[in-house]
Design a protein around this motif. Sequence first.
Motif, PDB file in Angstrom:
ATOM      1  N   ASN A  78       0.831  -1.205   0.000  1.00  0.00           N
ATOM      2  CA  ASN A  78       0.000   0.000   0.000  1.00  0.00           C
ATOM      3  C   ASN A  78       0.862   1.249   0.000  1.00  0.00           C
ATOM      4  OD1 ASN A  78      -2.170  -1.702   0.164  1.00  0.00           O
ATOM      5  ND2 ASN A  78      -2.466  -1.414   2.349  1.00  0.00           N
ATOM      6  N   ILE A  79       0.300   2.326  -0.537  1.00  0.00           N
ATOM      7  CA  ILE A  79       0.957   3.628  -0.567  1.00  0.00           C
ATOM      8  C   ILE A  79       0.122   4.578   0.274  1.00  0.00           C
ATOM      9  CG2 ILE A  79       1.691   5.546  -2.030  1.00  0.00           C
ATOM     10  CD1 ILE A  79       1.779   3.551  -4.357  1.00  0.00           C
ATOM     11  N   GLU A  80       0.786   5.410   1.058  1.00  0.00           N
ATOM     12  CA  GLU A  80       0.074   6.413   1.848  1.00  0.00           C
ATOM     13  C   GLU A  80       0.235   7.768   1.182  1.00  0.00           C
ATOM     14  OE1 GLU A  80      -0.061   8.294   6.343  1.00  0.00           O
ATOM     15  OE2 GLU A  80       1.175   6.555   5.929  1.00  0.00           O
ATOM     16  N   CYS A  81      -0.884   8.448   0.955  1.00  0.00           N
ATOM     17  CA  CYS A  81      -0.856   9.793   0.367  1.00  0.00           C
ATOM     18  C   CYS A  81      -0.233  10.748   1.385  1.00  0.00           C
ATOM     19  CB  CYS A  81      -2.265  10.231  -0.005  1.00  0.00           C
ATOM     20  SG  CYS A  81      -2.339  11.892  -0.698  1.00  0.00           S
ATOM     21  N   LYS A  82       0.732  11.526   0.941  1.00  0.00           N
ATOM     22  CA  LYS A  82       1.424  12.431   1.862  1.00  0.00           C
ATOM     23  C   LYS A  82       0.582  13.626   2.264  1.00  0.00           C
ATOM     24  CE  LYS A  82       5.980  11.036   0.634  1.00  0.00           C
ATOM     25  NZ  LYS A  82       6.673  10.481   1.728  1.00  0.00           N
ATOM     26  N   SER A  83      -0.406  13.997   1.448  1.00  0.00           N
ATOM     27  CA  SER A  83      -1.195  15.177   1.784  1.00  0.00           C
ATOM     28  C   SER A  83      -2.404  14.858   2.663  1.00  0.00           C
ATOM     29  CB  SER A  83      -1.637  15.908   0.521  1.00  0.00           C
ATOM     30  OG  SER A  83      -2.507  15.101  -0.218  1.00  0.00           O
ATOM     31  N   CYS A  84      -3.109  13.744   2.392  1.00  0.00           N
ATOM     32  CA  CYS A  84      -4.319  13.459   3.172  1.00  0.00           C
ATOM     33  C   CYS A  84      -4.198  12.205   4.040  1.00  0.00           C
ATOM     34  CB  CYS A  84      -5.535  13.342   2.256  1.00  0.00           C
ATOM     35  SG  CYS A  84      -5.525  11.921   1.166  1.00  0.00           S
ATOM     36  N   GLY A  85      -3.145  11.409   3.854  1.00  0.00           N
ATOM     37  CA  GLY A  85      -2.936  10.234   4.680  1.00  0.00           C
ATOM     38  C   GLY A  85      -3.764   9.014   4.298  1.00  0.00           C
ATOM     39  N   THR A  86      -4.443   9.045   3.161  1.00  0.00           N
ATOM     40  CA  THR A  86      -5.263   7.925   2.714  1.00  0.00           C
ATOM     41  C   THR A  86      -4.369   6.772   2.268  1.00  0.00           C
ATOM     42  OG1 THR A  86      -6.939   9.465   1.917  1.00  0.00           O
ATOM     43  CG2 THR A  86      -7.026   7.227   1.055  1.00  0.00           C
ATOM     44  N   LEU A  87      -4.729   5.549   2.673  1.00  0.00           N
ATOM     45  CA  LEU A  87      -4.027   4.369   2.187  1.00  0.00           C
ATOM     46  C   LEU A  87      -4.570   4.014   0.809  1.00  0.00           C
ATOM     47  CD1 LEU A  87      -3.592   1.951   5.202  1.00  0.00           C
ATOM     48  CD2 LEU A  87      -1.856   3.237   3.981  1.00  0.00           C
ATOM     49  N   ILE A  88      -3.674   3.845  -0.135  1.00  0.00           N
ATOM     50  CA  ILE A  88      -4.041   3.608  -1.522  1.00  0.00           C
ATOM     51  C   ILE A  88      -3.503   2.242  -1.925  1.00  0.00           C
ATOM     52  CG2 ILE A  88      -3.829   4.493  -3.860  1.00  0.00           C
ATOM     53  CD1 ILE A  88      -3.160   7.222  -2.517  1.00  0.00           C
ATOM     54  N   VAL A  89      -4.328   1.464  -2.630  1.00  0.00           N
ATOM     55  CA  VAL A  89      -3.922   0.132  -3.088  1.00  0.00           C
ATOM     56  C   VAL A  89      -3.885   0.096  -4.610  1.00  0.00           C
ATOM     57  CG1 VAL A  89      -4.824  -1.048  -1.045  1.00  0.00           C
ATOM     58  CG2 VAL A  89      -6.296  -0.720  -3.006  1.00  0.00           C
ATOM     59  N   HIS A  90      -3.154  -0.846  -5.131  1.00  0.00           N
ATOM     60  CA  HIS A  90      -3.075  -1.032  -6.580  1.00  0.00           C
ATOM     61  C   HIS A  90      -4.368  -1.643  -7.097  1.00  0.00           C
ATOM     62  CE1 HIS A  90       1.225  -0.223  -7.299  1.00  0.00           C
ATOM     63  NE2 HIS A  90       1.372  -0.610  -6.048  1.00  0.00           N
ATOM     64  N   SER A  91      -4.778  -1.228  -8.273  1.00  0.00           N
ATOM     65  CA  SER A  91      -5.961  -1.828  -8.904  1.00  0.00           C
ATOM     66  C   SER A  91      -5.558  -3.144  -9.577  1.00  0.00           C
ATOM     67  CB  SER A  91      -6.564  -0.873  -9.930  1.00  0.00           C
ATOM     68  OG  SER A  91      -5.695  -0.732 -11.033  1.00  0.00           O
ATOM     69  N   ALA A  92      -6.542  -3.883 -10.049  1.00  0.00           N
ATOM     70  CA  ALA A  92      -6.275  -5.156 -10.719  1.00  0.00           C
ATOM     71  C   ALA A  92      -5.478  -4.952 -12.005  1.00  0.00           C
ATOM     72  CB  ALA A  92      -7.584  -5.870 -11.014  1.00  0.00           C
ATOM     73  N   LYS A  93      -5.684  -3.819 -12.686  1.00  0.00           N
ATOM     74  CA  LYS A  93      -4.935  -3.537 -13.904  1.00  0.00           C
ATOM     75  C   LYS A  93      -3.440  -3.423 -13.622  1.00  0.00           C
ATOM     76  CE  LYS A  93      -8.517  -1.123 -16.492  1.00  0.00           C
ATOM     77  NZ  LYS A  93      -8.895   0.147 -17.116  1.00  0.00           N
ATOM     78  N   ASN A  94      -3.079  -2.870 -12.472  1.00  0.00           N
ATOM     79  CA  ASN A  94      -1.667  -2.732 -12.125  1.00  0.00           C
ATOM     80  C   ASN A  94      -0.998  -4.090 -12.029  1.00  0.00           C
ATOM     81  OD1 ASN A  94      -2.462  -0.112 -11.912  1.00  0.00           O
ATOM     82  ND2 ASN A  94      -1.851   0.160  -9.797  1.00  0.00           N
ATOM     83  N   ARG A  95      -1.705  -5.052 -11.458  1.00  0.00           N
ATOM     84  CA  ARG A  95      -1.151  -6.406 -11.336  1.00  0.00           C
ATOM     85  C   ARG A  95      -1.003  -7.047 -12.719  1.00  0.00           C
ATOM     86  NH1 ARG A  95      -1.477  -7.569  -5.796  1.00  0.00           N
ATOM     87  NH2 ARG A  95      -2.752  -6.012  -4.741  1.00  0.00           N
ATOM     88  N   LEU A  96      -1.936  -6.765 -13.606  1.00  0.00           N
ATOM     89  CA  LEU A  96      -1.841  -7.266 -14.971  1.00  0.00           C
ATOM     90  C   LEU A  96      -0.634  -6.654 -15.681  1.00  0.00           C
ATOM     91  CD1 LEU A  96      -3.092  -8.873 -17.349  1.00  0.00           C
ATOM     92  CD2 LEU A  96      -4.359  -6.803 -17.887  1.00  0.00           C
ATOM     93  N   TYR A  97      -0.471  -5.344 -15.557  1.00  0.00           N
ATOM     94  CA  TYR A  97       0.683  -4.676 -16.161  1.00  0.00           C
ATOM     95  C   TYR A  97       1.992  -5.235 -15.609  1.00  0.00           C
ATOM     96  CZ  TYR A  97      -2.617  -1.116 -17.839  1.00  0.00           C
ATOM     97  OH  TYR A  97      -3.655  -0.457 -18.437  1.00  0.00           O
ATOM     98  N   GLY A  98       2.044  -5.457 -14.303  1.00  0.00           N
ATOM     99  CA  GLY A  98       3.245  -6.011 -13.682  1.00  0.00           C
ATOM    100  C   GLY A  98       3.551  -7.405 -14.204  1.00  0.00           C
ATOM    101  N   GLY A  99       2.520  -8.212 -14.368  1.00  0.00           N
ATOM    102  CA  GLY A  99       2.710  -9.551 -14.922  1.00  0.00           C
ATOM    103  C   GLY A  99       3.208  -9.521 -16.352  1.00  0.00           C
ATOM    104  N   LEU A 100       2.685  -8.587 -17.142  1.00  0.00           N
ATOM    105  CA  LEU A 100       3.136  -8.458 -18.530  1.00  0.00           C
ATOM    106  C   LEU A 100       4.597  -8.029 -18.610  1.00  0.00           C
ATOM    107  CD1 LEU A 100       0.035  -6.818 -20.242  1.00  0.00           C
ATOM    108  CD2 LEU A 100       0.913  -9.131 -20.574  1.00  0.00           C
ATOM    109  N   VAL A 101       4.987  -7.093 -17.761  1.00  0.00           N
ATOM    110  CA  VAL A 101       6.389  -6.650 -17.743  1.00  0.00           C
ATOM    111  C   VAL A 101       7.300  -7.804 -17.340  1.00  0.00           C
ATOM    112  CG1 VAL A 101       8.036  -5.156 -16.548  1.00  0.00           C
ATOM    113  CG2 VAL A 101       5.919  -4.211 -17.408  1.00  0.00           C
ATOM    114  N   ALA A 102       6.899  -8.568 -16.326  1.00  0.00           N
ATOM    115  CA  ALA A 102       7.708  -9.708 -15.892  1.00  0.00           C
ATOM    116  C   ALA A 102       7.792 -10.764 -16.990  1.00  0.00           C
ATOM    117  CB  ALA A 102       7.118 -10.309 -14.619  1.00  0.00           C
TER     118      ALA A 102
END
Length: 100
Positions: free
Chosen positions: A28-52
């Motif tokens: 997870n990534i934490e937004c520096k301005s509002c402190g919200t925890l942000i997660v990767h979407s399913a597309k990000n995992r697909l892109y990561g798999g394609l790069v690998a």
Amino acid sequence: MAQCPNCNNNLNSISIYKSFLSYKGYSNIECKSCGTLIVHSAKNRLYGGLVAAISILIACLYFNFKDPSVENVLLGIALAAVALLLGSFLIIPLLQFEKD
């Protein structure tokens, strides 16, 4: 550039890159301005798999055309690692995030 879904502030590229290539797997990534925890979407995992997959394919093609000596194996692994890092840098603008 990726933005926080809560406050629309731009996310730090270094924190995105560290999260994308984390040993924990898309941490997870934490937004520096509002402190919200942000997660990767399913597309990000697909892109990561394609790069690998493309990185492994590049290494396999290299192995196919060279004799299997220790130097060529190490060079092929290094080539796959470089392809993975460069591919990761190239897809960062395509990544999308969601609130946790």
